[in-house]
Design an enzyme around this catalytic site. Sequence first.
Site, PDB file in Angstrom:
ATOM      1  CD  GLU A 218      27.394  40.163  72.141  1.00 37.93           C
ATOM      2  OE1 GLU A 218      26.322  40.707  71.808  1.00 37.93           O
ATOM      3  OE2 GLU A 218      28.149  39.625  71.325  1.00 37.93           O
ATOM      4  CB  CYS A 252      19.474  41.686  75.063  1.00 36.93           C
ATOM      5  SG  CYS A 252      19.984  40.220  74.156  1.00 36.93           S
TER       6      CYS A 252
HETATM    7  P1  NAD Z   1      23.758  44.517  84.372  1.00 39.48           P
HETATM    8  O1  NAD Z   1      24.605  45.350  83.474  1.00 39.48           O
HETATM    9  O2  NAD Z   1      23.114  45.186  85.524  1.00 39.48           O
HETATM   10  O3  NAD Z   1      24.601  43.291  84.996  1.00 39.48           O
HETATM   11  C1  NAD Z   1      25.353  42.404  84.192  1.00 39.48           C
HETATM   12  C2  NAD Z   1      26.503  41.853  85.009  1.00 39.48           C
HETATM   13  O4  NAD Z   1      27.340  42.927  85.424  1.00 39.48           O
HETATM   14  C3  NAD Z   1      26.094  41.101  86.287  1.00 39.48           C
HETATM   15  O5  NAD Z   1      26.921  39.955  86.435  1.00 39.48           O
HETATM   16  C4  NAD Z   1      26.369  42.119  87.391  1.00 39.48           C
HETATM   17  O6  NAD Z   1      26.728  41.522  88.617  1.00 39.48           O
HETATM   18  C5  NAD Z   1      27.544  42.898  86.847  1.00 39.48           C
HETATM   19  N1  NAD Z   1      27.561  44.283  87.332  1.00 39.48           N
HETATM   20  C6  NAD Z   1      26.495  45.050  87.695  1.00 39.48           C
HETATM   21  N2  NAD Z   1      26.919  46.286  88.080  1.00 39.48           N
HETATM   22  C7  NAD Z   1      28.263  46.294  87.932  1.00 39.48           C
HETATM   23  C8  NAD Z   1      29.269  47.278  88.183  1.00 39.48           C
HETATM   24  N3  NAD Z   1      28.980  48.499  88.633  1.00 39.48           N
HETATM   25  N4  NAD Z   1      30.555  46.953  87.934  1.00 39.48           N
HETATM   26  C9  NAD Z   1      30.875  45.738  87.456  1.00 39.48           C
HETATM   27  N5  NAD Z   1      29.966  44.754  87.232  1.00 39.48           N
HETATM   28  C10 NAD Z   1      28.674  45.020  87.466  1.00 39.48           C
HETATM   29  O7  NAD Z   1      22.688  43.825  83.396  1.00 39.48           O
HETATM   30  P2  NAD Z   1      21.498  42.851  83.782  1.00 39.48           P
HETATM   31  O8  NAD Z   1      20.470  43.609  84.531  1.00 39.48           O
HETATM   32  O9  NAD Z   1      22.024  41.592  84.377  1.00 39.48           O
HETATM   33  O10 NAD Z   1      20.944  42.494  82.316  1.00 39.48           O
HETATM   34  C11 NAD Z   1      20.108  43.365  81.611  1.00 39.48           C
HETATM   35  C12 NAD Z   1      20.849  44.143  80.547  1.00 39.48           C
HETATM   36  O11 NAD Z   1      21.672  43.274  79.790  1.00 39.48           O
HETATM   37  C13 NAD Z   1      19.910  44.766  79.535  1.00 39.48           C
HETATM   38  O12 NAD Z   1      20.388  46.038  79.170  1.00 39.48           O
HETATM   39  C14 NAD Z   1      19.979  43.828  78.361  1.00 39.48           C
HETATM   40  O13 NAD Z   1      19.620  44.388  77.106  1.00 39.48           O
HETATM   41  C15 NAD Z   1      21.411  43.424  78.405  1.00 39.48           C
HETATM   42  N6  NAD Z   1      21.615  42.137  77.732  1.00 39.48           N
HETATM   43  C16 NAD Z   1      22.315  42.102  76.573  1.00 39.48           C
HETATM   44  C17 NAD Z   1      22.473  40.899  75.913  1.00 39.48           C
HETATM   45  C18 NAD Z   1      23.219  40.789  74.614  1.00 39.48           C
HETATM   46  O14 NAD Z   1      23.499  39.669  74.201  1.00 39.48           O
HETATM   47  N7  NAD Z   1      23.554  41.874  73.956  1.00 39.48           N
HETATM   48  C19 NAD Z   1      21.926  39.740  76.455  1.00 39.48           C
HETATM   49  C20 NAD Z   1      21.228  39.825  77.646  1.00 39.48           C
HETATM   50  C21 NAD Z   1      21.080  41.029  78.295  1.00 39.48           C
END
Ligand code: NAD
Length: 466
Positions: A218, A252
């Site tokens: 997602e 998002c």
């Molecule tokens: P992110 O991708 O930075 O982090 C999400 C999760 O991944 C966190 O738990 C983080 O600890 C982990 N993570 C971060 N870097 C990682 C790595 N290198 N390897 C493995 N895991 C890692 O996202 P965010 O900043 O928490 O959220 C914002 C993003 O999420 C935006 O792009 C937003 O559009 C998207 N989002 C999508 C939805 C959806 O339902 N489609 C919902 C909410 C947010």
Amino acid sequence: MVADSTSVEQINKIFESQKANQYTVGNTTVKERKAKLKALKKAVEVTFRKDIQDAMMADFKKPAADVDLSEIFVVTAEIKHALHHLGQWMQDKSVDTPMSMMGSKSYIKYEPKGVCLIISPWNFPINLTFGPLISAVAAGNTVIIKPSEMTPNSSAVMRKIVETVFNENEVAIVEGAVETSTHLLDLPFNHIFFTGSPQVGKIVMAAAAKHLTSVTLELGGKSPTIIDETANIKSAAKRVTWAKFFNTGQVCIAPDYVMVHEDKKDAFITEMNKNITHFFGDNPKQSDSYSRVVNQKHTHRLVGYIQDSVSKGANVITGGQSNESESYLAPTLVTDVPRDSALMQNEIFGPVLPILTYKNIDDVIGEINAGEIPLALYIYSGSNKNINHIQNNTRAGGTCINNSAVHFFNNNLPFGGSNNSGIGKSHGFFGFEAFSNARGVYRQILPGALEFLMPPYSNLKRKLIE
Ligand code: NAD
């Protein structure tokens, strides 16, 4: 507040205990799974409601009413939906038997995938962690959850809830940042449900490929909003104001930018300004209906996007005031935003709305199609012809017509993106399906036609096979 990371030894121990327990959990009845979901509902809705509200106030000043709507109500609605439909979802589904297979019956058995991993983001910590958890539990899986390290107070409450409702060999929370995720991603899970950015989504998918683990991703991206010359500008502006500035734009499916027909630009801006003042007063910083950006780093990122766009010719027409040390950024409207500037090159994920204009709808369609497939695309129009034209010539994970973001709330709709905005769907049956293996079962009852066609091949058999 910073939570201690769960150690590698502890994670391995939880994983092994869940692996050993997966058939016990997988063989639970409808009644047993419903009991778990009801206990989770009670914990979120009653026992820990105040703790959730306090945690989110501490994490990013999220108003209690926003928490009720976008965290507690969303989770309890998903549970209610699952409670209502679970019996039917879990039933084997008979499928037709072709004439050539007479003497048999076939059905689909939705069996749990097994040991699943849920990695969630910070913007709706409870909703985007417990939402997929509900689907995973409904489908009979064991689950390890890794919430975002950026909202530690919310993670701490989620830990308490999970420990109250589940045994560790059913559902467990592990805490930590990239290192913890990286270790988790080395383990041979049966399914990974990741919510977060497309960049990290690619890392998750590459790691999953090592074990050929299935994924639901997602993700995010830029969700366009089109407002055509036939739209009701008053209601469009009200709905865009709500969807853009709810959770300070950290959604998002928030409208990332608006493309408004040039004849309606002035009216739209006037209405947007009226709504911003109506929602958050003359000084949104004082408003108890407006949350903060999650941290200083993200506030700095957003201020940088505005500065870059202004240096290239954009105009901040509303808001723009910020205080990075307080993670504050006012609701901001920007016009004349160049396509090559930071506001149009990145997912904004904050309270800044570029308002662009167009003359010809096909130019807008061309521009959208030149980018990645959006998670959501919103169309405000009074013309069915225009609505169909836009829908039929674009792709998007989801769409609202004459509204924004609210498709998330209907659990009968699949929620998710396509390609860069995501893979797979969630919510309701679609979430249950994501966490299930649709096992195709063929059962022989009487001797089948195939038996008459087995070797040795006589001339008659050859003719029949031809
Ligand atoms: P992110 O991708 O930075 O982090 C999400 C999760 O991944 C966190 O738990 C983080 O600890 C982990 N993570 C971060 N870097 C990682 C790595 N290198 N390897 C493995 N895991 C890692 O996202 P965010 O900043 O928490 O959220 C914002 C993003 O999420 C935006 O792009 C937003 O559009 C998207 N989002 C999508 C939805 C959806 O339902 N489609 C919902 C909410 C947010």
